[in-house]
Scaffold this motif. Sequence first.
Motif, mmCIF file in Angstrom:
data_model
loop_
_atom_site.group_PDB
_atom_site.id
_atom_site.type_symbol
_atom_site.label_atom_id
_atom_site.label_comp_id
_atom_site.label_asym_id
_atom_site.label_seq_id
_atom_site.Cartn_x
_atom_site.Cartn_y
_atom_site.Cartn_z
ATOM 1 N N VAL A 1 41.561 25.465 11.167
ATOM 2 C CA VAL A 1 41.311 26.074 9.848
ATOM 3 C C VAL A 1 39.860 26.553 9.839
ATOM 4 O O VAL A 1 38.953 25.803 10.206
ATOM 5 N N ILE A 2 39.654 27.811 9.433
ATOM 6 C CA ILE A 2 38.292 28.383 9.376
ATOM 7 C C ILE A 2 37.995 28.831 7.951
ATOM 8 O O ILE A 2 38.677 29.706 7.417
ATOM 9 N N ALA A 3 36.985 28.212 7.363
ATOM 10 C CA ALA A 3 36.581 28.603 6.001
ATOM 11 C C ALA A 3 35.517 29.705 6.083
ATOM 12 O O ALA A 3 35.033 30.029 7.165
ATOM 13 N N ASP A 4 35.189 30.255 4.885
ATOM 14 C CA ASP A 4 34.181 31.324 4.782
ATOM 15 C C ASP A 4 34.569 32.548 5.624
ATOM 16 O O ASP A 4 33.706 33.205 6.236
ATOM 17 N N ALA A 5 35.854 32.825 5.699
ATOM 18 C CA ALA A 5 36.320 34.002 6.441
ATOM 19 C C ALA A 5 35.866 35.269 5.712
ATOM 20 O O ALA A 5 35.765 35.290 4.483
ATOM 21 N N VAL B 1 45.804 29.449 13.950
ATOM 22 C CA VAL B 1 44.484 29.602 13.327
ATOM 23 C C VAL B 1 44.661 30.094 11.892
ATOM 24 O O VAL B 1 45.299 31.125 11.671
ATOM 25 N N ALA B 2 44.080 29.350 10.943
ATOM 26 C CA ALA B 2 44.212 29.693 9.521
ATOM 27 C C ALA B 2 42.853 30.092 8.957
ATOM 28 O O ALA B 2 42.031 29.222 8.643
ATOM 29 N N PRO B 3 42.575 31.400 8.823
ATOM 30 C CA PRO B 3 41.318 31.818 8.208
ATOM 31 C C PRO B 3 41.450 31.812 6.681
ATOM 32 O O PRO B 3 42.447 32.313 6.157
ATOM 33 N N VAL B 4 40.461 31.243 5.995
ATOM 34 C CA VAL B 4 40.551 31.155 4.526
ATOM 35 C C VAL B 4 39.416 31.973 3.891
ATOM 36 O O VAL B 4 38.234 31.676 4.078
ATOM 37 N N LYS C 1 30.234 35.431 13.204
ATOM 38 C CA LYS C 1 30.034 36.174 11.944
ATOM 39 C C LYS C 1 29.990 35.243 10.729
ATOM 40 O O LYS C 1 30.189 35.685 9.602
ATOM 41 N N GLY C 2 29.778 33.943 10.971
ATOM 42 C CA GLY C 2 29.567 33.016 9.846
ATOM 43 C C GLY C 2 30.774 32.177 9.455
ATOM 44 O O GLY C 2 30.723 31.470 8.442
ATOM 45 N N GLY C 3 31.836 32.196 10.200
ATOM 46 C CA GLY C 3 33.022 31.371 9.901
ATOM 47 C C GLY C 3 32.704 29.896 10.134
ATOM 48 O O GLY C 3 31.924 29.557 11.019
ATOM 49 N N ARG C 4 33.282 29.018 9.307
ATOM 50 C CA ARG C 4 33.000 27.569 9.391
ATOM 51 C C ARG C 4 34.291 26.847 9.783
ATOM 52 O O ARG C 4 35.285 26.924 9.074
ATOM 53 N N GLY D 1 42.792 21.592 5.784
ATOM 54 C CA GLY D 1 42.163 21.040 6.991
ATOM 55 C C GLY D 1 42.763 19.682 7.337
ATOM 56 O O GLY D 1 43.109 19.424 8.493
ATOM 57 N N GLU D 2 42.909 18.820 6.322
ATOM 58 C CA GLU D 2 43.483 17.480 6.579
ATOM 59 C C GLU D 2 44.911 17.601 7.089
ATOM 60 O O GLU D 2 45.308 16.936 8.055
ATOM 61 N N ALA D 3 45.694 18.466 6.437
ATOM 62 C CA ALA D 3 47.109 18.611 6.840
ATOM 63 C C ALA D 3 47.220 19.197 8.243
ATOM 64 O O ALA D 3 48.087 18.789 9.029
ATOM 65 N N ALA D 4 46.329 20.128 8.603
ATOM 66 C CA ALA D 4 46.383 20.732 9.945
ATOM 67 C C ALA D 4 46.032 19.686 10.997
ATOM 68 O O ALA D 4 46.662 19.597 12.054
#
Length: 485
Positions: free
Chosen positions: A372-376, A391-394, A350-353, A310-313
Amino acid sequence: MLAKTQHYLKQANLIAGEWVVADSGDVLTVTNPATGLEIGKVPSAGKSETRRAIDAAAEAFETFSQTTANERAKILRNMHDAMLDNQDALAELLTMEQGKPLAEAKGEIAIGAAYLLWFAEEGRRVYGDLVPSPWADRRIMVRKEPVGVVAAITPWNFPSSMLARKIGPAIATGCTSVIKPASQTPYSGLAWGVLAEEAGLPAGVMNIVTGRASEIGGELTRNPKVKKLTFTGSTEVGKTLLKQAAGTVKKVSMELGGNAPFIIFNSADIDRAVEGAIAAKFRNSGQTCVCTNRFYVQSKVYNKFVDRLGEAAEALKVGPGLDAGTQQGPLIDEAAVEKVEELIGDAEKKGGRIVAGGKRHELGKTFYQPTVIADAKSRMRFAREEIFGPVAPVFKFTKEEDAVRLANDTEFGLACYFYTQDLGQAYRVMEGLKYGLVGINEGVITTPEAPFGGMKESGLGTEGGRHGVDEYLETKYICVGGLGL
Ligand code: NAP
């Protein structure tokens, strides 16, 4: 614009050595994705122009196929040198029409030139075989011959280097070609015509038509004079072209879409993984076939990786590709931005953060924040669809076997990446991944020396490497009998 850029900016098609307009006089307008301003107009050609280009290529094949590998290598070396001597101009042209940062465009010109040099050399090593004969009075020879007229259709995301991988082996082996560049980025394709002419390539050996895709593609795939089709683009269009080419049983190479996974195991060097992740995700604003589509991170390092990514993006400098210091340019058009918005909206529902980005950039229109999307989760659309945006889903996983299973759970099989410092794990995972390209502790792996190609619905055949030449050759077996031995 540099004076030399203007020199390479051709507004006509190249057929039989002549720069021509469309028969109808129709044109396509090409715009700069960063500004929306018009760059110029190119011919909107169709079936009849394509047919003439094929005829020219078929006629030129009669003589070009008889030249020596050394003569052809010399032309390729001339083209290579001209590309590097004019790297700034060719890169400026590429950024103007495609949007990528100038530094990336220069890199694309350099790798295109490197492909030409590689094929110039490989063309001189097209060996046949003398096979031990089972008969005392006969001898068995195997000869490699150029396939003939090649049709090449390319996408907008690498408008120069995708052609280098096709033009290089075609010229090296003595084939002639008809090229159709993408309509949004035709200038880098047409510039190949200038490079070829100035390097001494005879008239008709390379022909370039721009315009109505389905008409041009219909003729290229159905005309019996075309012996090979090489396509880089979406899987959907690739399937259509495969069906059309079946009618005349053409040799085909298909470089299609991807859905690259990027796995980070607990033992990974996280600094290195973040550096690789940024390059593998955000290069060309996420618009490459080998861009990471899904990050899978093992539970112990999940939070650390998400925070660092997230910081790097967020630190990436977004702006027009021609501005100094830009690391992330615009998307190709507003439709691409809308698709990114849809995918993010779906994930949020659907709950992505959202950890970074998540909105249109303040520059507006085609600019989007690196996201950046966490909780993918697997039920989110980007788990299956090619994002083609920044977009980076993790996703999180616990066991090694789950990561491999999830990574393989797609109809695509182009590139994948994983980071680990456990040697046994490196081999197990590498062998389990059903992908044509595997980066272990590396996020950018393309090079002319290595074969590039996908498994499953990501394609057929490879480009580059020593294998890249074979795709342009036919194999002929000759039995010489009656030797009286
Ligand atoms: P695309 O829509 O498939 O277009 C690619 C090329 O095909 C363009 O020149 C396009 O012309 C042409 N085309 C479209 N419809 C056609 C038809 N019916 N007949 C003949 N030609 C047709 O792909 P794109 O959006 O430009 O590029 C993105 C895709 O390419 C992504 O899926 C990406 O993964 C893939 N790609 C793969 C690789 C690889 O090496 N595997 C490399 C780069 C990109 P117009 O522009 O005139 O429509």
